[in-house]
Design a protein around this motif. Structure first.
Motif, PDB file in Angstrom:
ATOM      1  N   LYS A 161      -6.201  -2.902   6.150  1.00 43.39           N
ATOM      2  CA  LYS A 161      -7.616  -2.672   6.457  1.00 43.39           C
ATOM      3  C   LYS A 161      -8.492  -3.501   5.522  1.00 43.39           C
ATOM      4  O   LYS A 161      -8.208  -3.620   4.331  1.00 43.39           O
ATOM      5  N   VAL A 220     -11.537  -3.805   3.282  1.00 39.71           N
ATOM      6  CA  VAL A 220     -12.401  -2.858   2.571  1.00 39.71           C
ATOM      7  C   VAL A 220     -13.702  -3.499   2.103  1.00 39.71           C
ATOM      8  O   VAL A 220     -14.665  -2.793   1.811  1.00 39.71           O
ATOM      9  N   GLU A 245      -7.207  -3.518   1.649  1.00 36.50           N
ATOM     10  CA  GLU A 245      -6.951  -2.237   0.983  1.00 36.50           C
ATOM     11  C   GLU A 245      -5.891  -2.335  -0.104  1.00 36.50           C
ATOM     12  O   GLU A 245      -5.849  -1.521  -1.020  1.00 36.50           O
ATOM     13  N   ILE A 247       0.861  -1.181   0.000  1.00 42.62           N
ATOM     14  CA  ILE A 247       0.000   0.000   0.000  1.00 42.62           C
ATOM     15  C   ILE A 247       0.899   1.233   0.000  1.00 42.62           C
ATOM     16  O   ILE A 247       2.059   1.163   0.413  1.00 42.62           O
TER      17      ILE A 247
END
Length: 189
Positions: free
Chosen positions: A134, A136, A157, A108
């Motif tokens: 995270k 999503v 994510e 990320i």
């Protein structure tokens, strides 16, 4: 560069054959009933990821590759290349998705990763073994689904999909093992 003989070879050692850097992933010392002993190894290319089997006899030599590992920050993906920055010198490096390989699905923006350079050219990316990402998208819970070992898919994510327990919800941050691609636990955030 250092030179390795048959006796120096071991699992995890990085060697260079025909200008290509490899890592020894399996090592077996063979001493047949008659004839000289030899070493059979499986080596994985840092360039294309292929695994080869190679036999070394007494007197065979191989070189130590010119490999440098540098911690860099992942900036963004421009569609063709992923951009990384050295946080000390602010120098940027572009690496193709093909050279990054499986590591890309765990990256990320802003993440610190290890970039492997061979003779000054970036040839690979290594993400940390455990990352916090995270969730999503995942299915909602239903009453009674909070017990047991049942799992559901969750999109993270970074775009990766992992199987998570039913009690973990969308929006939560989880810890993931990037080697096995598995959920470990909820992150303490």
């Amino acid at each position: 560069m250092a030179s390795y003989s048959m006796g120096d070879l071991k699992k995890g050692l990085k060697i260079e054959l025909d200008g290509v850097p490899y890592k020894i992933v399996e090592y077996q010392h063979v001493k047949p009933g008659k004839g000289a002993a030899f070493v059979r190894v499986k080596i994985k290319s840092f360039v294309n990821g292929k695994v080869l089997e190679k036999t070394f006899h007494a007197g065979d030599k191989c070189e130590s590759p010119n490999l440098v590992e540098k911690e860099m920050q992942y900036l963004y993906d421009d569609g063709e290349f992923c951009q990384f920055m050295d946080v000390e010198s602010y120098e940027q490096v572009a690496i193709s998705d093909e050279d990054i390989g499986e590591a890309k699905k765990w990256m990320i923006d802003g993440m610190m990763v290890q970039i492997l350079f061979h003779n000054g050219k970036a040839i690979g990316v290594e993400v940390p073994q455990v990352v916090e990402l995270k969730i999503v998208e995942t299915q909602p819970n239903f009453k009674g689904d909070t017990q047991g070992s049942n799992k559901k898919p969750a999109t993270l994510e970074s775009g990766a999909v992992v199987q998570i327990p039913f009690h973990v919800l969308e929006g939560e941050v989880i810890r993931v093992d990037t080697v096995r691609g598995e959920y470990i636990e909820r992150a303490n955030k």
